[in-house]
Design a protein around this motif. Structure first.
Motif, short mmCIF file in Angstrom:
data_model
loop_
_atom_site.label_atom_id
_atom_site.label_comp_id
_atom_site.label_asym_id
_atom_site.label_seq_id
_atom_site.Cartn_x
_atom_site.Cartn_y
_atom_site.Cartn_z
N VAL A 32 -3.52 -5.35 -0.32
CA VAL A 32 -2.72 -6.20 0.58
C VAL A 32 -1.83 -7.11 -0.27
CG1 VAL A 32 -2.83 -8.00 2.35
CG2 VAL A 32 -4.55 -6.16 2.30
N VAL A 33 -0.53 -7.08 0.02
CA VAL A 33 0.42 -7.95 -0.68
C VAL A 33 1.06 -8.85 0.38
CG1 VAL A 33 2.44 -8.05 -2.20
CG2 VAL A 33 0.87 -6.09 -2.34
N CYS B 57 2.55 -8.81 5.77
CA CYS B 57 1.92 -8.20 4.59
C CYS B 57 2.51 -6.82 4.33
CB CYS B 57 0.41 -8.03 4.82
SG CYS B 57 -0.48 -9.60 4.84
N CYS B 58 2.64 -6.48 3.05
CA CYS B 58 2.99 -5.13 2.62
C CYS B 58 1.71 -4.49 2.07
CB CYS B 58 4.06 -5.15 1.53
SG CYS B 58 5.62 -5.89 2.04
N PHE B 59 1.72 -3.17 1.96
CA PHE B 59 0.50 -2.46 1.52
C PHE B 59 0.83 -1.53 0.36
CE2 PHE B 59 -0.03 -3.06 6.26
CZ PHE B 59 -0.80 -4.22 6.13
N TYR B 60 0.11 -1.75 -0.75
CA TYR B 60 0.37 -1.02 -1.98
C TYR B 60 -0.79 -0.07 -2.27
CZ TYR B 60 1.35 -0.31 -6.97
OH TYR B 60 1.61 0.23 -8.21
N PHE B 61 -0.43 1.17 -2.57
CA PHE B 61 -1.44 2.18 -2.91
C PHE B 61 -1.35 2.43 -4.42
CE2 PHE B 61 -0.56 2.66 1.55
CZ PHE B 61 -1.80 2.92 2.10
N LYS C 258 8.23 -11.65 -5.78
CA LYS C 258 6.83 -11.22 -5.93
C LYS C 258 6.67 -9.69 -5.96
CE LYS C 258 2.38 -11.83 -3.53
NZ LYS C 258 1.70 -12.59 -2.45
N VAL C 259 7.33 -9.00 -5.02
CA VAL C 259 7.13 -7.54 -4.93
C VAL C 259 7.71 -6.80 -6.14
CG1 VAL C 259 6.96 -7.46 -2.41
CG2 VAL C 259 9.21 -7.15 -3.49
N GLN C 260 8.64 -7.44 -6.84
CA GLN C 260 9.25 -6.77 -8.00
C GLN C 260 8.28 -6.63 -9.16
OE1 GLN C 260 13.41 -7.90 -8.90
NE2 GLN C 260 13.31 -9.12 -7.03
#
Ligand SMILES: [Zn+2]
Length: 326
Positions: free
Chosen positions: A169-170, A180-184, A224-226
């Motif tokens: 969870v991001v 929230c974004c979701f990173y695998f 943050k996501v970068q």
């Protein structure tokens, strides 16, 4: 029916669900690990959307009851609006960030709260005098928004497992405070909801009961996501794409340009956020009141960031709020 599902990475499927408004499609995602499935976001609560989802499940051979988790990016109608129906269909456990849960009830109210009306008027939005004509989110979406309260809060940095597949969870506040974004990590795949769209920028606004400087949050979330190592970005609207850092930078640039435009608009006599929004956004007189409200909220988000940076000052007089260059 033409196929509305496509495998975009191993065991990750993109589904295009119809929306009765623009943008006209929302992408939701099915993620599989062996016999266990999860659905990321729900689409709106319309017959058309639910029928499309069911057809997709059949096409891909996913029995509804094998969907064990319903994990949502944020509370908006196209992402969470069919959560009640999908919960009934699948029996899945529902996951959402706690800051979003607080908005779910508000979204369903068909009478506007008095403090919301005072807020709209104070920023210059011309509202009808009659109670019937006053805007309320529940009236705008009606039955398209049929949410359920989630069982599981989603927190920044935590992992949720679909079978043995890890989803991180991001938390990316900005478009909404609990988005929230979701990173695998194994696949370097990133499901981004509305945070990082390939062609449009998501709405970021100041609204009653919301955070005071959401644009600052949003820009921080773009930084943050970068930091993540991503090979494929899966957005809620538009096609999948690869370079998330490039797109995050473009979105930051877009807001820097708009901040300058809005700062320039505060030079001269003090004006309300509504008046400034008319200059910045192209709206026709026939646009529904909700579009004027969204434009005013978005303008306010920029004005508040400028105010926190000391470039604009806020003046409140006789319950009217205006902004002027500092
Ligand atoms: Zn949204």
């Amino acid at each position: 029916m033409e196929s509305k599902i496509r495998e975009v990475a191993a065991g990750i499927y993109q589904l295009y669900l119809p929306l009765p408004m623009r943008p006209s499609i929302v992408n939701v995602y099915l993620v599989r690990d062996q016999d266990e499935w999860a659905l990321i976001d729900t689409g709106m609560h319309s017959e058309d959307s639910i029928a499309t989802l069911k057809a997709c499940l059949e096409e891909v051979g996913c029995p509804p009851t094998s969907i064990r988790k319903l994990i949502c990016t944020h509370h908006h109608a196209d992402h969470f609006g069919a959560s009640r129906a999908h919960k009934e269909l699948t029996g899945a456990e529902v996951y959402l960030n706690p800051l979003e849960v607080a908005r779910v009830e508000r979204m369903q109210s068909s009478t506007p709260m008095p403090e919301a009306i005072a807020f709209f008027r104070s920023h210059g939005i011309p509202l009808p005098e009659s109670g019937d004509g006053l805007p309320a989110p529940g009236r705008y979406f009606g039955t398209l928004y049929a949410p359920i309260l989630p069982e599981h809060p989603l927190h920044d940095g935590e992992s949720v497992y679909i079978g043995s597949r890890e989803l991180q969870v991001v938390w990316t506040p900005g478009h909404t405070s609990g988005h929230c974004c979701f990173y695998f990590p194994q696949d370097k795949v990133f499901i981004v909801g509305d945070h990082l769209l390939p062609k449009i920028t998501p709405h970021v606004g100041v609204y009653p009961g919301g955070p005071d400087n959401p644009l600052q949050d949003f820009l921080h979330s773009q930084v943050k996501v970068q930091k993540l190592d991503v090979e494929l970005v899966l957005p809620a609207h538009g096609a999948v794409f690869k370079d998330h850092r490039h797109r995050a930078q473009q979105i930051i640039q877009h807001h820097k340009y708009r901040l300058q435009e809005i700062q320039d608009a505060t030079k001269g006599h003090p004006r309300s956020a509504y008046e400034i929004s008319l200059e910045i956004f192209n709206l026709s007189k026939e646009s529904p009141i909700f579009h004027f409200m969204a434009a005013t909220f978005e303008t306010l988000a920029h004005l508040h960031l400028l105010m926190y940076d000391g470039k604009v000052k806020r003046v409140e007089e006789d319950s009217k709020v205006t902004f002027a260059a500092a």
